[in-house]
Motif scaffolding. Sequence first.
Motif, PDB file in Angstrom:
ATOM      1  N   GLY A  31       0.795  -1.118  -0.022  1.00 17.50           N
ATOM      2  CA  GLY A  31      -0.112  -0.062  -0.024  1.00 17.50           C
ATOM      3  C   GLY A  31       0.754   1.400  -0.034  1.00 17.50           C
ATOM      4  O   GLY A  31       0.588   2.322   0.344  1.00 17.50           O
ATOM      5  N   GLN A  32       1.922   1.363  -0.588  1.00 16.75           N
ATOM      6  CA  GLN A  32       2.711   2.299  -0.676  1.00 16.75           C
ATOM      7  C   GLN A  32       3.589   2.680  -1.793  1.00 16.75           C
ATOM      8  O   GLN A  32       3.918   1.700  -2.630  1.00 16.75           O
ATOM      9  N   CYS A  33       3.736   3.896  -2.339  1.00 13.12           N
ATOM     10  CA  CYS A  33       4.536   4.042  -3.677  1.00 13.12           C
ATOM     11  C   CYS A  33       4.735   5.582  -3.501  1.00 13.12           C
ATOM     12  O   CYS A  33       4.375   6.494  -2.890  1.00 13.12           O
ATOM     13  N   CYS A  34       5.652   5.833  -4.370  1.00 15.64           N
ATOM     14  CA  CYS A  34       6.116   7.504  -4.590  1.00 15.64           C
ATOM     15  C   CYS A  34       5.313   8.032  -5.499  1.00 15.64           C
ATOM     16  O   CYS A  34       4.708   7.537  -6.311  1.00 15.64           O
ATOM     17  N   CYS A  35       5.370   9.363  -5.526  1.00 14.42           N
ATOM     18  CA  CYS A  35       4.684  10.359  -6.373  1.00 14.42           C
ATOM     19  C   CYS A  35       4.983   9.949  -7.841  1.00 14.42           C
ATOM     20  O   CYS A  35       3.999   9.814  -8.712  1.00 14.42           O
ATOM     21  N   ALA A  36       6.243   9.580  -8.226  1.00 12.32           N
ATOM     22  CA  ALA A  36       6.886   9.361  -9.595  1.00 12.32           C
ATOM     23  C   ALA A  36       6.027   8.010 -10.277  1.00 12.32           C
ATOM     24  O   ALA A  36       5.315   7.952 -11.116  1.00 12.32           O
ATOM     25  N   ASP A  37       5.605   7.000  -8.968  1.00 16.45           N
ATOM     26  CA  ASP A  37       4.970   5.789  -9.418  1.00 16.45           C
ATOM     27  C   ASP A  37       3.537   6.027  -9.681  1.00 16.45           C
ATOM     28  O   ASP A  37       2.943   5.453 -10.488  1.00 16.45           O
ATOM     29  N   VAL A  38       3.134   7.156  -9.122  1.00 18.90           N
ATOM     30  CA  VAL A  38       1.533   7.442  -9.407  1.00 18.90           C
ATOM     31  C   VAL A  38       1.432   8.213 -10.659  1.00 18.90           C
ATOM     32  O   VAL A  38       0.536   8.170 -11.545  1.00 18.90           O
ATOM     33  N   THR A  39       2.358   9.325 -10.955  1.00 18.63           N
ATOM     34  CA  THR A  39       2.320   9.906 -12.197  1.00 18.63           C
ATOM     35  C   THR A  39       2.619   8.976 -13.295  1.00 18.63           C
ATOM     36  O   THR A  39       1.886   9.590 -14.372  1.00 18.63           O
ATOM     37  N   TYR A  73       4.167   7.131   0.020  1.00 18.49           N
ATOM     38  CA  TYR A  73       2.753   7.455   0.381  1.00 18.49           C
ATOM     39  C   TYR A  73       2.160   6.127   0.810  1.00 18.49           C
ATOM     40  O   TYR A  73       2.215   5.267   0.006  1.00 18.49           O
ATOM     41  N   ILE A  74       1.276   6.022   2.090  1.00 17.27           N
ATOM     42  CA  ILE A  74       0.521   5.062   2.385  1.00 17.27           C
ATOM     43  C   ILE A  74      -0.801   5.407   2.801  1.00 17.27           C
ATOM     44  O   ILE A  74      -1.146   6.535   3.350  1.00 17.27           O
ATOM     45  N   VAL A  75      -1.719   4.595   1.995  1.00 15.23           N
ATOM     46  CA  VAL A  75      -3.249   4.825   2.357  1.00 15.23           C
ATOM     47  C   VAL A  75      -3.360   4.743   3.906  1.00 15.23           C
ATOM     48  O   VAL A  75      -2.942   3.511   4.298  1.00 15.23           O
ATOM     49  N   GLN A  76      -4.225   5.426   4.517  1.00 13.47           N
ATOM     50  CA  GLN A  76      -4.553   5.283   5.787  1.00 13.47           C
ATOM     51  C   GLN A  76      -6.035   4.590   5.868  1.00 13.47           C
ATOM     52  O   GLN A  76      -7.009   5.363   5.923  1.00 13.47           O
ATOM     53  N   HIS A  77      -5.889   3.408   5.903  1.00 16.24           N
ATOM     54  CA  HIS A  77      -7.136   2.110   5.619  1.00 16.24           C
ATOM     55  C   HIS A  77      -8.069   2.628   7.053  1.00 16.24           C
ATOM     56  O   HIS A  77      -9.362   2.533   6.849  1.00 16.24           O
TER      57      HIS A  77
END
Length: 106
Positions: A31-39, A73-77
């Motif tokens: 559940g985590q990745c960086c801004c570049a991964d999202v982009t 970034y990690i989602v806060q479930h």
Amino acid sequence: MRDDDIATLLRALGHPVRLNILRILATQQQGQCCCADVTESLPLAQSTVSQHIKVLLDAGLITRQPRGTRNCYIVQHDRLAELGAAYSGMLAGLTPASPKLEAEPA
């Protein structure tokens, strides 16, 4: 959860790009990745993605974790679960009570 908190979270979730970002983060390993991964997953400029990530951060829907020179970034479930419970309760309080069925006169 207070009404102000619910409204803040709903505003943060009120844009399709931010919903997509949450989905991307939720499907990444752990559940985590960086801004570049999202982009890479969205047809948007990195600056636009960063702005949307900031809204999610400010609302407490995701957290930032430094990894070397990058931020992940990690989602806060738990925060999403709190919102779901609060929203469900709020909607239940807004629905009319079931009408009582009266027996028809014979």
